[in-house]
Every structure is written in C-alpha cells, then in structure tokens.
Motif scaffolding. Structure first.
Motif, PDB file in Angstrom:
ATOM      1  N   ARG A 193       7.834  -1.420  -3.137  1.00  0.00           N
ATOM      2  CA  ARG A 193       8.106  -1.111  -1.728  1.00  0.00           C
ATOM      3  C   ARG A 193       8.215  -2.385  -0.883  1.00  0.00           C
ATOM      4  O   ARG A 193       8.412  -2.303   0.323  1.00  0.00           O
ATOM      5  CB  ARG A 193       6.966  -0.240  -1.163  1.00  0.00           C
ATOM      6  CG  ARG A 193       6.939   1.163  -1.694  1.00  0.00           C
ATOM      7  CD  ARG A 193       5.697   1.924  -1.231  1.00  0.00           C
ATOM      8  NE  ARG A 193       5.568   1.948   0.215  1.00  0.00           N
ATOM      9  CZ  ARG A 193       6.204   2.806   1.020  1.00  0.00           C
ATOM     10  NH1 ARG A 193       7.023   3.715   0.491  1.00  0.00           N
ATOM     11  NH2 ARG A 193       6.026   2.764   2.321  1.00  0.00           N
ATOM     12  N   ASP A 233       5.713   7.034   1.756  1.00  0.00           N
ATOM     13  CA  ASP A 233       4.999   6.365   2.851  1.00  0.00           C
ATOM     14  C   ASP A 233       3.594   6.944   2.979  1.00  0.00           C
ATOM     15  O   ASP A 233       2.654   6.241   3.343  1.00  0.00           O
ATOM     16  CB  ASP A 233       5.753   6.569   4.168  1.00  0.00           C
ATOM     17  CG  ASP A 233       7.179   6.048   4.101  1.00  0.00           C
ATOM     18  OD1 ASP A 233       7.357   4.860   3.803  1.00  0.00           O
ATOM     19  OD2 ASP A 233       8.110   6.852   4.320  1.00  0.00           O
ATOM     20  N   PRO A 250       6.465   4.812  -5.328  1.00  0.00           N
ATOM     21  CA  PRO A 250       7.181   3.799  -4.543  1.00  0.00           C
ATOM     22  C   PRO A 250       8.014   4.395  -3.401  1.00  0.00           C
ATOM     23  O   PRO A 250       8.312   3.703  -2.425  1.00  0.00           O
ATOM     24  CB  PRO A 250       8.086   3.122  -5.576  1.00  0.00           C
ATOM     25  CG  PRO A 250       7.413   3.362  -6.880  1.00  0.00           C
ATOM     26  CD  PRO A 250       6.805   4.718  -6.759  1.00  0.00           C
TER      27      PRO A 250
END
Length: 415
Positions: free
Chosen positions: A267, A242, A239
């Motif tokens: 997220r 990116d 989580p």
C-alpha cells in the motif's frame, strides 16, 4: 370508551413466539378491518415489526377479552398460550406506551430511530384501511410530534451503543468520509452483518467479505452489495483494504503481523485501520506495533459503548418526562370530549352569556331607554355573541378541510 395497547415484544416473548403473531404487510388491511368489525372496536392501528406486534384500539367498552380472542384466532394460537406473553395498557398508560415506542424508548437498542418510521407506516396503513378516526388521528399526530421533540431536544439516539456501530463510528472519525474507503470484513456472522449494514448506510466505496464458509459470505455480500471471498484470499485482500473489521469464531489469530506488514508495504504506507471485534482475538496484538497501522480491540470499543449507554439512559429520563407531559395533555383533551361534561360546560357558557346580556338590558331600561329599543338590542347582542364561537369554528374547519367537524356542525343546523 377506552384506548387499549395490547401486544408482545422482545421483552415478553421469544422470537419464535413473536413470529407466530406477526402480521405480514399483505395481511394488514384485512386484519384491521376484521378487528374493527368486532363491534366495540371503533378505531385500530397494528404495529408489527421483528421485535414487536402491538394492537392499538379505541374501544367503546372496557372488555378486552374479544380483542385477545381475535388476535389468537387470527394467528391460530391458543388463547391460553398467548396470554402468558401478552402485556396490555389502557387509556393514559396506553398513550404513554405508544409515545415511548415511537421515540425509541422501548426498543431493543435504546433510542434506535427506525421504529418511528415503522409506527408512521402502521398509522398510514390503518388510514388507508379506514380504521383511523378523530381520536386516533389526534393520538398519532401527538405521538409523532413528541417523538420528533425527543429526537431534536435530547441525545437519546446519539452515540454508538453496539460494538459494530462503534467500529463504524471510529472508522468515520479516522477517515473523514467512507465514500472512498475500501472495507474488508473478516467473518460473516451476526456482528459482521451488523457492521456491514452500518457501513452500507454510510455509503462505503467497496466492501470485501472474507469468510471460512464461502456460501455464507456470498449471502451477506448479496445483502449489502459486497464481494465474497474465502479466508485463503486474505493475503491479496489486505493490501486493498483501508479498513479491516474482523469478527470470526477462530480460536487462534488469523491476521498476523507479517501478513499486515506485507500489506502495508504494498500500500506504500497508506494508513490502515484494523478493528478486532473477536473474542478470542483474530488479529495478533503485535500488529499494533507497525507504523501506519491503527489497531483497536473489542475492549477499546466496549468502554466507548458503555459510556454511551449511560449517556443514553440519562437522556431517556428527560425524554420520558416529555412523553408524560404530552400523554397527559392528550388524555385531558380526550376527557374534554365526554358528552356529559361537554353539555354541562356548553350550557354554563350560554347561561353566562345570557345573564351578561340581560344585565346590560336591565341597565338600559333603568336609564330610561325605550323598551322596544332595549329588546331589539338584547336580541341582536345575544344572537351575535352566541354565534361568534361556532362561526369561527366552522370557518376554521373549512380552511383546514376538516370534513368530520363540518359534518358534525351540519347536524346542529338541520331543521
């Protein structure tokens, strides 16, 4: 008088052999001075990296044997063992080789930029050791000039030619800047290490490293300023990420659709980029079906890498033509320093000047001018004409602070 390039590299020798003849930084000054004390080596530069050890020498005679024996003795390697891995180039071929090395055309990864800095450092160390003279000063400045031209005027160093570099480039295209991105590396092997270094160079905000063996993950994390975790922490790490780059040796996927789906929800559907560099795959194929998730495999990147390699090869052909021209120009300059040719051309130049001034004087006498005036004019004109070029050369040497040239000119005017 010979310029010699002698050494071993990744093409001719294994890493074990290269390690035997590598020079540590604290050995270089002693090694360079020892090499030039052989008697017929007037200038020397040593380039020593993980992929190559090369000696560049300006020899007063053509016998290369003492240099090979010196290298073997310095590293305590038998000459018979060393000879099977050595390559050597002389004169224009040596110049061409040095320029190709500095431009990245002889590197393990075609066009890599680090080697130019390493050659510059080797040259600077040799200067500080006092083993660079007029010939090598000109040679290495010519080398740096053509390497810069290759970088500026070709794309031989552009585009990714490794899957790790391609992965990082892909991340840069999807996230305009990596300075605010959190990256999760799954695995800590060679590919992950290469990706981690590229990410670090891009100034990534945070790097998480999850590996089956915690100690190996910690070693990589210490190198690139990341955080080490175990694979069992993936549920809490995903989580945060990116970008996820996975490259383990697991026989089965370790990142499943359910795990990623849960991470996306936590997220709040901020997009995730997952890059699977493993064979077999680390990330389930079904992960690519999720919204807000971009999944790329090693096959996707290999096609990019293959196209980029072809492009670099095309650009390398142009770069080699540039180097051939520069090497030829340097060799022509070197040949012009031959003392016999220099003396002959100097005599011919002065004789031409004398003949021109004499003919002018003869014409003046024929026109009825007083012989005393003609002789005075001849003396003044001959002196001024013969002094013109040396005067400009001395003035230019003074402006440039070229003490070597000034010292040579000083010898010419001693009584």
């Amino acid at each position: 008088m010979t310029i010699l390039a002698l050494g071993v590299n990744h093409k001719t020798a294994t890493v074990e052999v290269r390690e035997k003849v590598a020079f540590a930084a604290d050995q270089l000054e002693v090694a360079l001075q020892s090499l030039t004390q052989l008697g017929h080596v007037s200038e020397s530069v040593i380039v020593s990296t993980c992929n190559r050890t090369e000696l560049y020498c300006h020899l007063e005679q053509d016998d290369l044997t003492p240099v090979i024996e010196w290298l073997a003795a310095f590293h305590q390697v038998p000459v018979s063992e060393l000879n099977q891995y050595l390559y050597q180039h002389a004169d224009e071929q040596a110049v061409n080789h040095l320029m190709a090395v500095a431009a990245g055309l002889d590197s393990l990864v075609l066009g890599e930029p680090q080697i130019l800095g390493q050659v510059k450092q080797a040259y600077q160390q040799a200067k500080e050791a006092g083993t660079v003279g007029t010939i090598f000063e000109r040679l290495f400045q010519s080398t740096f000039s053509v390497a810069k031209d290759v970088r500026t005027n070709t794309e031989v160093g552009q585009n990714a030619v490794s899957v790790a570099f391609a992965a990082v480039n892909l991340a840069k295209h999807i996230f305009s800047s990596l300075s605010k991105a959190t990256v999760l590396l799954v695995g800590a092997g060679e590919t992950a290490e290469l990706a981690a270094r590229h990410l670090s160079e891009q100034g990534v905000a945070k790097m998480l490293i999850a590996n089956r063996t915690r100690s190996r993950g910690e070693a990589l994390a210490a190198t690139v300023g990341g955080e080490a975790h175990s694979l069992s922490d993936l549920h809490s790490l995903l989580p945060q990420a990116d970008i996820v780059i996975s490259s383990t040796a697991s026989p089965l996927p370790i990142v499943g659709k359910g795990l990623v789906e849960s991470a996306v929800k936590k997220r709040r559907h901020r997009p995730m980029l997952l890059i699977d560099l493993a064979v077999p795959r680390d990330i389930e194929e079904q992960v690519g079906e999720l919204d807000d998730v971009f999944l790329y495999t090693v096959d996707d990147l290999q096609s990019i890498v293959s196209a980029n390699r072809k492009q670099r090869e095309t650009e390398a052909a142009t770069a080699r033509e540039m180097i051939t021209q520069q090497a030829a120009a340097f060799s022509a300059w070197l040949r012009s320093l031959n003392s016999v040719d220099l003396l002959r051309r100097y005599r011919q130049s002065n004789e031409a000047v004398a003949e021109q001034v004499l003919q002018r004087a003869m014409s003046s006498l024929a026109s009825g001018k007083r012989p005393e005036d003609v002789l005075q004019e001849l003396s003044t004109r001959l002196t001024n004409t013969l002094m013109h070029t040396p005067t400009r050369a001395i003035q230019e040497a003074g402006r440039q602070g070229d003490v070597t040239a000034l010292a040579a000119y000083q010898k010419l005017i001693k009584n």
